[in-house]
Design a protein around this motif. Structure first.
Motif, short mmCIF file in Angstrom:
data_model
loop_
_atom_site.label_atom_id
_atom_site.label_comp_id
_atom_site.label_asym_id
_atom_site.label_seq_id
_atom_site.Cartn_x
_atom_site.Cartn_y
_atom_site.Cartn_z
N SER A 1 63.28 30.61 57.66
CA SER A 1 64.11 30.10 56.57
C SER A 1 64.68 31.23 55.71
CB SER A 1 63.29 29.15 55.68
OG SER A 1 62.27 29.85 54.98
N LEU A 2 64.04 32.40 55.71
CA LEU A 2 64.56 33.52 54.92
C LEU A 2 65.95 33.92 55.40
CD1 LEU A 2 61.37 35.73 54.55
CD2 LEU A 2 62.56 34.49 52.73
N SER A 3 66.14 33.94 56.71
CA SER A 3 67.47 34.28 57.25
C SER A 3 68.48 33.21 56.86
CB SER A 3 67.38 34.41 58.77
OG SER A 3 68.65 34.68 59.32
N THR A 4 68.05 31.95 56.95
CA THR A 4 68.93 30.84 56.56
C THR A 4 69.28 30.93 55.07
OG1 THR A 4 67.91 29.43 58.22
CG2 THR A 4 69.15 28.33 56.48
N ASP A 5 68.29 31.26 54.25
CA ASP A 5 68.51 31.37 52.81
C ASP A 5 69.50 32.50 52.49
OD1 ASP A 5 66.77 29.31 52.30
OD2 ASP A 5 65.07 30.61 51.82
N LEU A 6 69.36 33.61 53.17
CA LEU A 6 70.24 34.74 52.92
C LEU A 6 71.68 34.40 53.29
CD1 LEU A 6 70.00 37.58 51.79
CD2 LEU A 6 69.67 38.43 54.11
N THR A 7 71.84 33.71 54.41
CA THR A 7 73.18 33.27 54.82
C THR A 7 73.77 32.31 53.80
OG1 THR A 7 72.60 33.54 57.15
CG2 THR A 7 74.50 32.14 56.64
N TYR A 8 72.93 31.37 53.33
CA TYR A 8 73.38 30.39 52.34
C TYR A 8 73.85 31.08 51.05
CZ TYR A 8 73.01 26.93 48.61
OH TYR A 8 73.27 26.15 47.51
N LEU A 9 73.12 32.10 50.61
CA LEU A 9 73.47 32.78 49.36
C LEU A 9 74.83 33.46 49.44
CD1 LEU A 9 70.01 34.33 48.40
CD2 LEU A 9 71.28 32.62 47.09
N ASN A 10 75.15 34.02 50.62
CA ASN A 10 76.45 34.68 50.81
C ASN A 10 76.74 35.65 49.67
OD1 ASN A 10 78.90 35.24 52.09
ND2 ASN A 10 79.99 33.60 50.98
N LEU A 11 75.79 36.56 49.43
CA LEU A 11 75.88 37.47 48.31
C LEU A 11 77.02 38.47 48.48
CD1 LEU A 11 72.05 38.12 47.94
CD2 LEU A 11 73.49 36.72 46.44
N TRP B 1 62.17 36.67 46.34
CA TRP B 1 63.37 36.36 45.54
C TRP B 1 64.50 35.79 46.39
CZ3 TRP B 1 67.93 38.53 46.82
CH2 TRP B 1 67.97 39.85 47.30
N VAL B 2 64.60 36.15 47.66
CA VAL B 2 65.62 35.54 48.51
C VAL B 2 65.41 34.04 48.60
CG1 VAL B 2 66.44 35.33 50.90
CG2 VAL B 2 66.18 37.59 49.87
N SER B 3 64.16 33.65 48.87
CA SER B 3 63.82 32.23 48.95
C SER B 3 64.04 31.53 47.61
CB SER B 3 62.36 32.08 49.38
OG SER B 3 61.94 30.75 49.33
N CYS B 4 63.64 32.17 46.52
CA CYS B 4 63.78 31.56 45.20
C CYS B 4 65.24 31.46 44.76
CB CYS B 4 62.99 32.37 44.17
SG CYS B 4 61.19 32.26 44.38
N TYR B 5 66.01 32.50 45.05
CA TYR B 5 67.43 32.51 44.68
C TYR B 5 68.16 31.37 45.39
CZ TYR B 5 71.60 35.08 42.97
OH TYR B 5 72.74 35.49 42.31
N ALA B 6 67.88 31.21 46.68
CA ALA B 6 68.51 30.13 47.45
C ALA B 6 68.07 28.77 46.93
CB ALA B 6 68.17 30.27 48.93
N GLY B 7 66.77 28.62 46.65
CA GLY B 7 66.28 27.36 46.11
C GLY B 7 66.88 27.04 44.76
N TYR B 8 67.08 28.07 43.94
CA TYR B 8 67.67 27.90 42.63
C TYR B 8 69.11 27.39 42.75
CZ TYR B 8 69.57 29.10 38.03
OH TYR B 8 70.18 29.05 36.80
#
Length: 395
Positions: free
Chosen positions: A20-30, A259-266
């Protein structure tokens, strides 16, 4: 498919958690960081000297601080660490050297119930406890101030009160408490572990946090992050918090997986729940579930609720049977209907072992279950429990 009513978040496997970390990072699109050669996408020891345009962690902290109307914020591994640091800073400001002060809190505060007396063993501090069954009020705080020989270092208010079933202070209480503390020169801190849930009652997290000098928020409870918290406040307060974070050993070599997981969840669940339920949706759904269960004759005499009319997406459900009957009836309902009506009982309600209770949170994992499914399963549970008690009495 098996349903689990109390599960606000769907359980996940270890491989799913890691992927899910990879998915979260993609979702954030930082966005790209600044072109500075020292910029790195992975934080190092908290990136304390970095700016938000050269550190993704600092970018996350800046975003949450802006959203809650605070000057600054610092990410931490846990809320226990965050609130301990608040007490240490306030003790220092109040004339001590980190220890030896006192703080006002409710008897159900996480600091008192779930932290192995760390306030004493690590912080050398003393709690001034408000021992009521209702949320702490401005008058409670005034009474503690009047009874204290030395001014407390801080007041810590939980909103909502988890151990009171998600009970909320009236919003007017928050502004009055702010004035009470300000008049005495006492720091007012918000235990905002469930501030997102509180927003379901009508006031935004920013409006809530605006009544406090500092605020701790959690990202794993209602937002689905793996683990992590943030402490927010004025710039000088947060700078002191970063020093204490180092002293507590909390600025790990990297906090990126957290923080990657938390940022995406936020962003998914606090800022733009476009594909899911808002916290108001969740609170409304819980209200409908409680109303539906109360309306059924059998379920109505099987269950009670605290608070009787929940304002947020959590409530304590009291089952009017002892633990052994509850566990047997629950197992039978699961066998016949594939539904877990509860997952973990918390013990006797207010010391009465003939009544058992558990905490229900409504979230993505159970928020879309039809209310008739809830009623059918709990009706079956109530019928079984009644029969079991009758059979025990005849034996």
């Amino acid at each position: 498919m098996h349903l689990q009513f109390p599960s606000a978040a769907a359980p996940v496997s270890l491989p799913t958690l890691l992927s899910s970390l990879s998915t979260d990072l993609t979702y954030l699109n930082l966005p790209p960081l600044s072109s500075s050669s020292s910029s790195s996408p992975v934080d190092v020891y908290g990136d304390f000297s970095s700016s938000p345009d050269s550190s993704y962690l600092r970018m996350f902290e800046r975003e949450v601080a802006d959203d809650l109307g605070m000057d600054d914020a610092v990410f931490m591994p846990s809320g226990v660490m965050a609130q301990s640091i608040v007490i240490m800073i306030c003790n220092e400001i109040n004339g001590g050297k980190g220890g030896g002060g006192s703080f006002v809190c409710h008897r159900t505060s996480h600091l008192l119930l779930h932290e192995k007396d760390s306030y004493s063993h690590l912080l050398s501090s003393t709690p001034l406890t408000v021992s009521t069954d209702e949320p702490m009020t401005p008058d409670d705080v005034r009474s503690q101030f009047a009874a204290s020989e030395k001014k407390p270092s801080c007041v810590i208010l939980e909103h909502p009160h988890r151990e009171l079933g998600g009970a909320l202070n009236d919003f007017s209480d928050l502004s009055e408490m702010k004035e009470v503390c300000r008049s005495e020169g006492v720091h007012l801190h918000l235990d905002g572990a469930r501030i997102w849930e509180a927003s379901g009652a009508g006031h935004t997290p920013k409006e809530i946090a605006g009544n406090f000098d500092s605020c701790y928020v959690s990202f794993y409870k209602g937002l689905g992050g793996q683990a992590g918290a943030m402490l927010l406040g004025k710039s000088d307060f947060v700078e002191k918090a970063r020093v204490w974070l180092r002293r507590f050993g909390g600025n790990l070599h990297t906090l990126a997986p957290l923080w990657v997981s938390c940022y995406a969840g936020y962003r998914r669940n606090a800022k733009a729940p476009l594909a899911g339920l808002s916290f108001k949706d969740k609170a409304d759904k819980l209200g409908l579930i409680v109303k539906t269960l109360k309306s059924d004759e059998i379920v109505g005499r099987t269950l009670d609720f605290h608070p009787p009319k929940p304002k947020v997406c959590m409530v304590h459900i009291i089952i009017n049977y002892p633990r052994d009957i509850c566990e047997k009836a629950e197992a039978e309902v699961f066998k016949s209907q594939g539904v877990h009506v509860f997952s973990r009982l918390r013990g006797g309600w207010k010391g009465d072992e003939q009544r058992t209770y558990f905490e229900l949170n409504v979230g993505e994992g159970n928020g879309n279950i039809d209310v008739d499914t809830w009623r059918t399963a709990w009706r079956a549970f109530g019928e079984l429990a009644e029969r079991m008690v009758q059979e025990e009495g005849e034996a």
